[in-house]
Design an enzyme around this catalytic site. Structure first.
Site, PDB file in Angstrom:
ATOM      1  N   SER A 155     -77.976  55.640 -37.929  1.00 25.09           N
ATOM      2  CA  SER A 155     -79.299  55.290 -36.286  1.00 25.09           C
ATOM      3  C   SER A 155     -79.676  57.294 -35.438  1.00 25.09           C
ATOM      4  CB  SER A 155     -79.591  54.303 -35.568  1.00 25.09           C
ATOM      5  OG  SER A 155     -78.433  54.477 -34.355  1.00 25.09           O
TER       6      SER A 155
ATOM      7  N   ARG B 233     -55.459  66.346 -42.558  1.00 27.20           N
ATOM      8  CA  ARG B 233     -56.469  66.354 -42.480  1.00 27.20           C
ATOM      9  C   ARG B 233     -56.785  67.634 -42.042  1.00 27.20           C
ATOM     10  NH1 ARG B 233     -57.881  62.430 -38.517  1.00 27.20           N
ATOM     11  NH2 ARG B 233     -56.225  61.157 -38.268  1.00 27.20           N
TER      12      ARG B 233
ATOM     13  N   MET C  20     -66.909  59.986 -37.975  1.00 24.40           N
ATOM     14  CA  MET C  20     -65.313  59.287 -36.987  1.00 24.40           C
ATOM     15  C   MET C  20     -64.205  59.837 -37.521  1.00 24.40           C
ATOM     16  SD  MET C  20     -66.782  56.919 -35.360  1.00 24.40           S
ATOM     17  CE  MET C  20     -65.322  55.447 -35.143  1.00 24.40           C
ATOM     18  N   ARG C  21     -63.949  60.721 -38.082  1.00 22.63           N
ATOM     19  CA  ARG C  21     -62.996  61.723 -38.100  1.00 22.63           C
ATOM     20  C   ARG C  21     -62.532  62.365 -36.916  1.00 22.63           C
ATOM     21  NH1 ARG C  21     -59.511  59.036 -41.420  1.00 22.63           N
ATOM     22  NH2 ARG C  21     -58.480  60.732 -41.069  1.00 22.63           N
ATOM     23  N   ILE C  22     -61.739  62.313 -36.366  1.00 28.72           N
ATOM     24  CA  ILE C  22     -60.941  63.642 -35.721  1.00 28.72           C
ATOM     25  C   ILE C  22     -60.413  65.040 -36.658  1.00 28.72           C
ATOM     26  CG2 ILE C  22     -58.781  64.780 -34.078  1.00 28.72           C
ATOM     27  CD1 ILE C  22     -58.420  61.692 -33.974  1.00 28.72           C
TER      28      ILE C  22
ATOM     29  N   ASN D 236     -71.208  66.500 -29.693  1.00 30.57           N
ATOM     30  CA  ASN D 236     -71.535  64.537 -30.565  1.00 30.57           C
ATOM     31  C   ASN D 236     -71.991  64.029 -29.447  1.00 30.57           C
ATOM     32  OD1 ASN D 236     -69.801  62.844 -31.306  1.00 30.57           O
ATOM     33  ND2 ASN D 236     -68.648  62.773 -29.953  1.00 30.57           N
TER      34      ASN D 236
ATOM     35  N   HIS E 145     -70.901  60.101 -27.577  1.00 30.43           N
ATOM     36  CA  HIS E 145     -70.151  59.431 -27.663  1.00 30.43           C
ATOM     37  C   HIS E 145     -70.200  58.303 -26.535  1.00 30.43           C
ATOM     38  CE1 HIS E 145     -66.385  57.549 -27.189  1.00 30.43           C
ATOM     39  NE2 HIS E 145     -65.984  57.438 -25.840  1.00 30.43           N
TER      40      HIS E 145
ATOM     41  N   THR F 226     -64.329  69.722 -28.571  1.00 28.53           N
ATOM     42  CA  THR F 226     -63.506  70.532 -28.270  1.00 28.53           C
ATOM     43  C   THR F 226     -62.074  70.065 -28.773  1.00 28.53           C
ATOM     44  OG1 THR F 226     -62.558  69.571 -25.981  1.00 28.53           O
ATOM     45  CG2 THR F 226     -63.989  71.067 -25.588  1.00 28.53           C
TER      46      THR F 226
ATOM     47  N   GLU G 203     -59.889  69.052 -27.514  1.00 27.10           N
ATOM     48  CA  GLU G 203     -59.209  67.593 -27.099  1.00 27.10           C
ATOM     49  C   GLU G 203     -59.918  66.311 -27.146  1.00 27.10           C
ATOM     50  OE1 GLU G 203     -57.446  65.671 -22.782  1.00 27.10           O
ATOM     51  OE2 GLU G 203     -57.651  68.012 -23.141  1.00 27.10           O
TER      52      GLU G 203
END
Ligand code: NHR
Ligand code: GAR
Length: 193
Positions: free
Chosen positions: A13, A69, A94-96, A111, A113, A145, A147
């Site tokens: 969305s 990864r 949804m993937r780091i 992003n 959040h 970033t 982190e």
């Protein structure tokens, strides 16, 4: 014309809100770029169909098909870079991402959040806000970033937590604000690029 690639994992969305902003005729709130592609790490993501219906190129890079990864991120980078985007936008992705991926897109990876960062980085933000007794919740658009959920903040919106809220009712209230602040933050970024 600047190009944008959007990464999703689910409903999309926020992606749809960005697409609408890019299609806008009037200058106010217009996102001055072309959405070149929408890429999902999940083959079944509903947002893929939404993107196709809007005439946007889609691709799937299924993380489950990769051994680790680094390999997934390398494949994702190759798919993104075909479009030479000025910005790469995570929208319910949804993937780091690995430090190497983040460095490759330094300054152009954004992003949204679903919390008022720096509160509640990571997952299950709405339940955690309810558990803490927060009276305000919200969403944050930020630079990505290495982190997780710690990059510089571009936009935020707050909503009240109401008596009787569940994680789902709170998430829905936050999401309405996400659809406003994400296109606005990206439009502003593009004006200054
Ligand atoms: N990657 C980096 N390096 N930095 C950030 O700030 C990132 C990121 C990748 C995604 C979005 C994010 C959020 O807004 C995001 C920000 C997934 C997870 C997670 O734990 C956490 C945060 C975010 C997205 N993912 C699990 C994983 O092992 C998988 C969970 C699942 O598949 O459902 O990657 O909060
Ligand atoms: C949004 O609330 C977004 O902020 C959140 O997932 C939802 C995706 O909705 N993102 C994360 O939780 C990232 N970890 P959408 O697919 O309809 O845009």
């Amino acid at each position: 014309m600047k190009q944008i690639v959007i990464l999703i994992s689910g409903t999309g969305s926020n992606m749809a809100a960005l697409v609408r902003a890019a299609e806008r005729e009037d200058w106010a709130g217009r996102l001055d770029a072309r959405i070149a592609a929408v890429i999902s790490n999940r083959p079944g993501a509903r947002g893929l169909q939404t993107a196709r219906d809007a005439g946007i190129a889609t691709a799937v890079v299924d993380h489950q098909a990769f051994d680790g990864r680094e390999a997934f991120d390398a494949a994702l980078m190759a798919e993104i870079d075909r479009h030479a985007p000025s910005l790469v936008l995570l929208a319910g992705f949804m993937r780091i991402l690995t430090p190497g991926f983040v460095a490759h897109y330094a300054g152009r990876l954004i992003n949204i959040h679903p919390s008022l960062l720096p509160a509640f980085p990571g997952l299950h933000t709405h339940q955690r806000a309810l558990d803490e007794g927060c009276k305000l919740a919200g969403a944050t658009v930020h630079h990505v970033t290495a982190e997780l959920d710690h990059g510089r903040i571009l936009e935020q919106a707050a909503v009240p937590v109401l008596p009787g809220d569940s994680a789902d009712t709170l998430a829905a209230r936050v999401l309405t604000q996400e659809h406003l602040i994400y296109p606005r933050a990206v439009a502003d970024l593009l004006l200054n690029m």
